[in-house]
Design a protein around this motif. Sequence first.
Motif, mmCIF file in Angstrom:
data_model
loop_
_atom_site.group_PDB
_atom_site.id
_atom_site.type_symbol
_atom_site.label_atom_id
_atom_site.label_comp_id
_atom_site.label_asym_id
_atom_site.label_seq_id
_atom_site.Cartn_x
_atom_site.Cartn_y
_atom_site.Cartn_z
ATOM 1 N N SER A 194 -37.233 27.138 -34.597
ATOM 2 C CA SER A 194 -36.761 26.914 -33.224
ATOM 3 C C SER A 194 -35.580 25.944 -33.158
ATOM 4 O O SER A 194 -35.053 25.683 -32.064
ATOM 5 C CB SER A 194 -37.907 26.382 -32.352
ATOM 6 N N ASN A 195 -35.186 25.401 -34.310
ATOM 7 C CA ASN A 195 -34.059 24.467 -34.356
ATOM 8 C C ASN A 195 -32.798 25.194 -34.804
ATOM 9 O O ASN A 195 -32.757 25.757 -35.894
ATOM 10 C CB ASN A 195 -34.354 23.317 -35.324
ATOM 11 N N ALA A 196 -31.805 25.197 -33.948
ATOM 12 C CA ALA A 196 -30.553 25.875 -34.292
ATOM 13 C C ALA A 196 -29.923 25.235 -35.516
ATOM 14 O O ALA A 196 -29.953 24.013 -35.692
ATOM 15 C CB ALA A 196 -29.585 25.820 -33.120
ATOM 16 N N MET A 197 -29.362 26.068 -36.380
ATOM 17 C CA MET A 197 -28.651 25.559 -37.550
ATOM 18 C C MET A 197 -27.352 24.891 -37.121
ATOM 19 O O MET A 197 -26.778 25.226 -36.083
ATOM 20 C CB MET A 197 -28.370 26.700 -38.521
ATOM 21 N N GLN A 198 -26.902 23.956 -37.922
ATOM 22 C CA GLN A 198 -25.643 23.275 -37.646
ATOM 23 C C GLN A 198 -24.465 24.207 -37.950
ATOM 24 O O GLN A 198 -24.588 25.166 -38.714
ATOM 25 C CB GLN A 198 -25.529 22.002 -38.488
ATOM 26 N N ASP A 199 -23.334 23.886 -37.356
ATOM 27 C CA ASP A 199 -22.136 24.694 -37.576
ATOM 28 C C ASP A 199 -21.725 24.693 -39.041
ATOM 29 O O ASP A 199 -21.747 23.651 -39.707
ATOM 30 C CB ASP A 199 -20.963 24.143 -36.768
ATOM 31 N N GLY A 200 -21.334 25.861 -39.525
ATOM 32 C CA GLY A 200 -20.665 25.967 -40.805
ATOM 33 C C GLY A 200 -19.160 25.968 -40.585
ATOM 34 O O GLY A 200 -18.676 25.872 -39.450
ATOM 35 N N PRO A 201 -18.380 26.094 -41.644
ATOM 36 C CA PRO A 201 -16.927 26.001 -41.520
ATOM 37 C C PRO A 201 -16.288 27.090 -40.662
ATOM 38 O O PRO A 201 -15.187 26.908 -40.143
ATOM 39 C CB PRO A 201 -16.433 26.083 -42.970
ATOM 40 N N PHE A 202 -16.990 28.227 -40.476
ATOM 41 C CA PHE A 202 -16.413 29.332 -39.708
ATOM 42 C C PHE A 202 -17.073 29.516 -38.342
ATOM 43 O O PHE A 202 -16.796 30.496 -37.655
ATOM 44 C CB PHE A 202 -16.496 30.629 -40.521
ATOM 45 N N ALA A 203 -17.917 28.577 -37.931
ATOM 46 C CA ALA A 203 -18.602 28.699 -36.646
ATOM 47 C C ALA A 203 -17.620 28.694 -35.481
ATOM 48 O O ALA A 203 -17.725 29.511 -34.552
ATOM 49 C CB ALA A 203 -19.623 27.575 -36.491
ATOM 50 N N GLN A 204 -16.661 27.773 -35.497
ATOM 51 C CA GLN A 204 -15.703 27.695 -34.395
ATOM 52 C C GLN A 204 -14.826 28.937 -34.337
ATOM 53 O O GLN A 204 -14.466 29.408 -33.250
ATOM 54 C CB GLN A 204 -14.841 26.432 -34.529
ATOM 55 N N THR A 229 -25.803 39.035 -44.809
ATOM 56 C CA THR A 229 -26.414 37.889 -45.475
ATOM 57 C C THR A 229 -27.546 38.320 -46.402
ATOM 58 O O THR A 229 -28.194 39.350 -46.180
ATOM 59 C CB THR A 229 -26.955 36.895 -44.427
ATOM 60 N N ALA A 230 -27.778 37.499 -47.428
ATOM 61 C CA ALA A 230 -28.878 37.754 -48.355
ATOM 62 C C ALA A 230 -30.231 37.398 -47.757
ATOM 63 O O ALA A 230 -31.268 37.709 -48.339
ATOM 64 C CB ALA A 230 -28.659 36.971 -49.644
ATOM 65 N N ARG A 231 -30.238 36.723 -46.606
ATOM 66 C CA ARG A 231 -31.512 36.410 -45.945
ATOM 67 C C ARG A 231 -32.256 37.701 -45.579
ATOM 68 O O ARG A 231 -31.651 38.750 -45.377
ATOM 69 C CB ARG A 231 -31.271 35.615 -44.665
ATOM 70 N N ASN A 232 -33.574 37.570 -45.471
ATOM 71 C CA ASN A 232 -34.378 38.671 -44.946
ATOM 72 C C ASN A 232 -35.508 38.081 -44.114
ATOM 73 O O ASN A 232 -35.555 36.868 -43.865
ATOM 74 C CB ASN A 232 -34.907 39.565 -46.077
ATOM 75 N N SER A 233 -36.419 38.923 -43.656
ATOM 76 C CA SER A 233 -37.570 38.448 -42.894
ATOM 77 C C SER A 233 -38.468 37.594 -43.801
ATOM 78 O O SER A 233 -38.674 37.947 -44.967
ATOM 79 C CB SER A 233 -38.357 39.653 -42.369
ATOM 80 N N PRO A 234 -38.973 36.455 -43.330
ATOM 81 C CA PRO A 234 -38.915 35.922 -41.968
ATOM 82 C C PRO A 234 -37.741 34.965 -41.710
ATOM 83 O O PRO A 234 -37.618 34.443 -40.615
ATOM 84 C CB PRO A 234 -40.229 35.162 -41.867
ATOM 85 N N ALA A 235 -36.888 34.740 -42.718
ATOM 86 C CA ALA A 235 -35.814 33.756 -42.568
ATOM 87 C C ALA A 235 -34.720 34.232 -41.614
ATOM 88 O O ALA A 235 -33.850 33.444 -41.232
ATOM 89 C CB ALA A 235 -35.211 33.423 -43.931
ATOM 90 N N HIS A 236 -34.761 35.506 -41.220
ATOM 91 C CA HIS A 236 -33.747 36.021 -40.307
ATOM 92 C C HIS A 236 -33.919 35.485 -38.889
ATOM 93 O O HIS A 236 -32.962 35.400 -38.126
ATOM 94 C CB HIS A 236 -33.790 37.550 -40.277
ATOM 95 N N GLU A 237 -35.159 35.098 -38.526
ATOM 96 C CA GLU A 237 -35.430 34.708 -37.144
ATOM 97 C C GLU A 237 -34.614 33.489 -36.728
ATOM 98 O O GLU A 237 -34.082 33.423 -35.609
ATOM 99 C CB GLU A 237 -36.925 34.430 -36.956
ATOM 100 N N ARG A 238 -34.476 32.517 -37.624
ATOM 101 C CA ARG A 238 -33.725 31.312 -37.274
ATOM 102 C C ARG A 238 -32.247 31.639 -37.036
ATOM 103 O O ARG A 238 -31.601 31.043 -36.170
ATOM 104 C CB ARG A 238 -33.874 30.264 -38.378
ATOM 105 N N VAL A 239 -31.734 32.597 -37.790
ATOM 106 C CA VAL A 239 -30.347 33.026 -37.599
ATOM 107 C C VAL A 239 -30.154 33.592 -36.200
ATOM 108 O O VAL A 239 -29.204 33.239 -35.482
ATOM 109 C CB VAL A 239 -29.966 34.083 -38.663
#
Length: 304
Positions: A194-204, A229-239
């Motif tokens: 439920s915590n948004a990830m911080q900005d990466g270099p290409f967020a802006q 992205t190489a992420r998959n379930s369940p790590a996709h939810e935070r994205v």
Amino acid sequence: MGYDLNKKLVIAISSRALFNLEDENKIFEEKGLDDYYKYQIENEDKQIDEGTGFRLVKNLLKINEDFPDDKQVEVIIMSRNNSATSLRITKSIEKYKLDIQRSAWTGGNDIAKYLKPFKVDLFLSANEHDVQNAINEGIASARILPYENKNNEFSNQVKIAFDGDAVLFSEESEVIYKTQGLEAFLEHEKANVSNAMQDGPFAQLLRVISNIQAKYQEEQTPIRTALITARNSPAHERVIRTLSHWNVRLDEAFFLGGVDKYEVVKAFGADIFFDDQDVHLESTSKQTPSAKVLYKEESILNRI
């Protein structure tokens, strides 16, 4: 009042990222600066072949046709060439009919310090040192990789694909994965879903693109974006929750869970793909214009 670069998508690109100047660069590396300058001046009227970033730039500039009185995209040449050798480059720009009106020629000096005055949102270069300096200055920047597929597809829709961690999002989760392993990574993402990830270099950059997209109906947007992205379930939810928190739009998202990226990137038809991992870029760059996102020099990922 001066020309206002604010609220536009400003792309700064080096001459070697826009055009194929690898032979000329070889002259510089093997014979030195004087021979390089001499070659460029003697071949002033010889048109330069398209480079890795050419297709992206040409397609981006087409967006301005919808806004003749209020250009949405500004492309600026940022080069270590000097003003004398710049003529061959500007003549090639004219021959390709690219609407590029602004440029900076630093005569070998550092480019990074000029990016903020030009309000640059994205800097593309084949020079790793220049890209590293730009990243350290907080500018979204990537090193263009060689791309020899000459079947460039020019269209009225720009397609840009991004990796997630350490590109759109901060490196926090990737550091955990690399230092503690997959299980610790998944536990971290579950605990912080439920915590948004911080900005990466290409967020802006993604936010600026979203601002342009918002001026169109979704089916008519001139820029289409994808997360690959190489992420998959369940790590996709935070994205997904992070993108919602940012209030930005990604048109397509692919959570591959370790599946090779290059076929998905090719199927998407990306004009450029941004990733931080050589293992992916070695494959994608053979099929699709690709660029490597470097880590800030103080990044822990540089020490892993």
